[in-house]
Design a protein around this motif. Structure first.
Motif, mmCIF file in Angstrom:
data_model
loop_
_atom_site.group_PDB
_atom_site.id
_atom_site.type_symbol
_atom_site.label_atom_id
_atom_site.label_comp_id
_atom_site.label_asym_id
_atom_site.label_seq_id
_atom_site.Cartn_x
_atom_site.Cartn_y
_atom_site.Cartn_z
ATOM 1 N N LYS A 123 39.080 38.371 -9.941
ATOM 2 C CA LYS A 123 40.570 37.954 -9.895
ATOM 3 C C LYS A 123 41.362 39.282 -8.781
ATOM 4 O O LYS A 123 42.150 38.763 -8.281
ATOM 5 C CB LYS A 123 40.912 38.378 -11.293
ATOM 6 C CG LYS A 123 40.456 37.193 -12.360
ATOM 7 C CD LYS A 123 40.880 37.584 -13.918
ATOM 8 C CE LYS A 123 40.072 36.860 -14.756
ATOM 9 N NZ LYS A 123 40.370 37.303 -16.195
ATOM 10 N N THR A 167 52.286 34.542 -7.233
ATOM 11 C CA THR A 167 51.335 35.774 -7.129
ATOM 12 C C THR A 167 51.819 36.685 -8.286
ATOM 13 O O THR A 167 51.019 37.601 -8.798
ATOM 14 C CB THR A 167 51.558 36.717 -5.756
ATOM 15 O OG1 THR A 167 51.351 35.645 -4.743
ATOM 16 C CG2 THR A 167 50.910 37.775 -5.589
ATOM 17 N N TYR A 170 50.322 35.422 -11.573
ATOM 18 C CA TYR A 170 48.806 35.512 -11.649
ATOM 19 C C TYR A 170 48.298 36.940 -11.964
ATOM 20 O O TYR A 170 47.595 37.383 -12.884
ATOM 21 C CB TYR A 170 47.879 35.029 -10.397
ATOM 22 C CG TYR A 170 46.511 35.072 -10.472
ATOM 23 C CD1 TYR A 170 46.058 34.274 -11.385
ATOM 24 C CD2 TYR A 170 45.805 35.888 -9.709
ATOM 25 C CE1 TYR A 170 44.389 34.501 -11.517
ATOM 26 C CE2 TYR A 170 44.385 36.084 -9.788
ATOM 27 C CZ TYR A 170 43.850 35.157 -10.782
ATOM 28 O OH TYR A 170 42.464 35.272 -10.618
ATOM 29 N N TRP A 173 49.164 37.515 -15.627
ATOM 30 C CA TRP A 173 48.059 37.061 -16.232
ATOM 31 C C TRP A 173 46.678 37.999 -16.368
ATOM 32 O O TRP A 173 46.246 37.938 -17.290
ATOM 33 C CB TRP A 173 47.810 35.561 -15.439
ATOM 34 C CG TRP A 173 46.774 34.723 -16.490
ATOM 35 C CD1 TRP A 173 45.321 34.679 -16.423
ATOM 36 C CD2 TRP A 173 47.219 33.752 -17.628
ATOM 37 N NE1 TRP A 173 44.764 33.780 -17.310
ATOM 38 C CE2 TRP A 173 46.034 33.256 -17.962
ATOM 39 C CE3 TRP A 173 48.353 33.137 -17.721
ATOM 40 C CZ2 TRP A 173 45.831 32.070 -18.665
ATOM 41 C CZ3 TRP A 173 48.419 31.986 -18.639
ATOM 42 C CH2 TRP A 173 47.277 31.602 -19.317
ATOM 43 N N THR A 331 54.872 32.584 -18.415
ATOM 44 C CA THR A 331 53.312 32.990 -18.219
ATOM 45 C C THR A 331 52.831 33.744 -19.589
ATOM 46 O O THR A 331 51.799 33.562 -19.934
ATOM 47 C CB THR A 331 53.353 33.801 -17.020
ATOM 48 O OG1 THR A 331 53.904 33.421 -16.062
ATOM 49 C CG2 THR A 331 51.998 34.494 -16.845
#
Length: 339
Positions: A123, A167, A170, A173, A331
């Motif tokens: 990731k 961005t 993520y 996340w 999110t």
């Protein structure tokens, strides 16, 4: 591997820096500062000109490009004015460099110390690629305003803006994966609905970029209807030759989509909230949904006032910042409903 708080703090610090960069990017856009730096150098542009002679050279270079030749030459635009717009574009790029250092240096350290597990490592490489791509998108956007038209492409602006939001989302996340490593039973209907809501929220952010790039917030400054008391204003059909272009390149058409999709996003958030009442939720899930409802209404109100007052800088910036908070809540909610 045991939860490593330093890795979590590192990723969350990246989130904060991306947030700051988006805020400064909003100021850069709203002050028309984005075309002040007409070239891009990784090292030599790290600091602004350090002498009056260097400032004069940079200003003379700026004068060769359309923004000065077609707009600012008529506005008694002086060196002090140039220094103001230069600062915001320089600061925006400077934060980008800081983000790069804050990501790469600790990343290498964590790699050497073997403090990142294999799943997180993959990731992180994706995040590294996203950061590099975002830098490219920024310059790709600026280049579009240095040729003939003294304004950047609204498509490229929306790409740059939306990719910054993605961005950030993520990065958050990945952080949440480390904060909440345990897995629980997923409520599939809520997860699916949260995904649909996220899709429309990102679509709305894209159209926010279109509105900003086309200055479409400066027309039809009325609510709940457009100008002349019309829901679907006549000018939408007149601005472009095809319906695709009307809704992607026409100021009135783009604004119509953005203002109409706002109702869709609010409706989806409310539907998700009330549907969740049928299920037994964790404390985190309930709080995230509560926050989502509050933030979507605040964002809706900010959008209305930004339109009614024809996008004053502080309101335009507040609307963009609240979009960021709304995406953060969305999110977090999606994460808590997915894992």
């Amino acid at each position: 591997m045991k939860k490593d708080k330093s890795v979590i703090y590192w990723l969350l610090s990246g989130c904060i820096l991306v947030f700051i960069m988006v805020v400064v990017g909003g100021i850069t856009r709203l002050t028309n500062s984005g075309l002040s730096m007409t070239d891009w150098h990784l090292v030599t542009d790290t600091f602004p000109p350090m002498s009056e002679d260097k400032w004069f050279q940079a200003f003379e270079e700026y004068k060769k490009f359309p923004e000065y030749q077609k707009i600012n030459i008529h506005n008694d635009f002086q060196l002090d004015d140039y220094k103001f717009i230069y600062f915001w574009e320089w600061f925006h790029r400077f934060i980008g460099r800081v983000i790069g250092l804050v990501f790469i240096i600790p990343f290498v350290y964590f790699l050497i110390k073997k403090r990142i597990d294999q799943d997180t490592l993959k990731k992180c490489f994706i995040l590294l690629g996203m950061g590099a791509l975002q830098g490219f998108f920024g310059w790709f956007m600026v280049k579009s305003g240095l040729v003939d038209n003294p304004d950047v492409s609204h498509f490229r602006l929306a790409l740059h803006l939306t990719f910054a939001f993605i961005t950030f989302a993520y990065t958050l996340w990945v952080s949440l994966d480390l904060i909440y490593p345990e897995r629980k039973e997923v409520i599939v209907p809520l997860k699916k609905l949260a995904r649909i809501t996220m899709f429309f929220l990102i679509a709305q952010i894209i159209y926010g970029g279109f509105v900003a790039g086309l200055n479409a917030g400066l027309v039809h400054n009325h609510w709940p209807l457009m100008s002349d008391g019309q829901f679907f204003h006549d000018s939408i059909a007149l601005e472009k030759d095809s319906w695709l272009l009307r809704f992607t390149e026409g100021k009135s058409g783009v604004q119509f989509v953005h203002r109409t999709m706002a109702y869709v996003v609010v409706g989806l958030v409310l539907y998700l909230y009330f549907k969740s009442k049928k299920y037994t939720l964790s404390n985190q899930q309930q709080k995230s949904l509560n926050a989502l409802v509050v933030l979507v209404f605040v964002q809706f109100a900010l959008g209305v006032f930004t339109l009614l007052y024809a996008v004053p800088l502080w309101l335009g910036l507040a609307h963009q910042v609240m979009a960021f908070f709304l995406l953060t809540a969305m999110t977090y909610t999606l994460h808590r409903l997915s894992k």
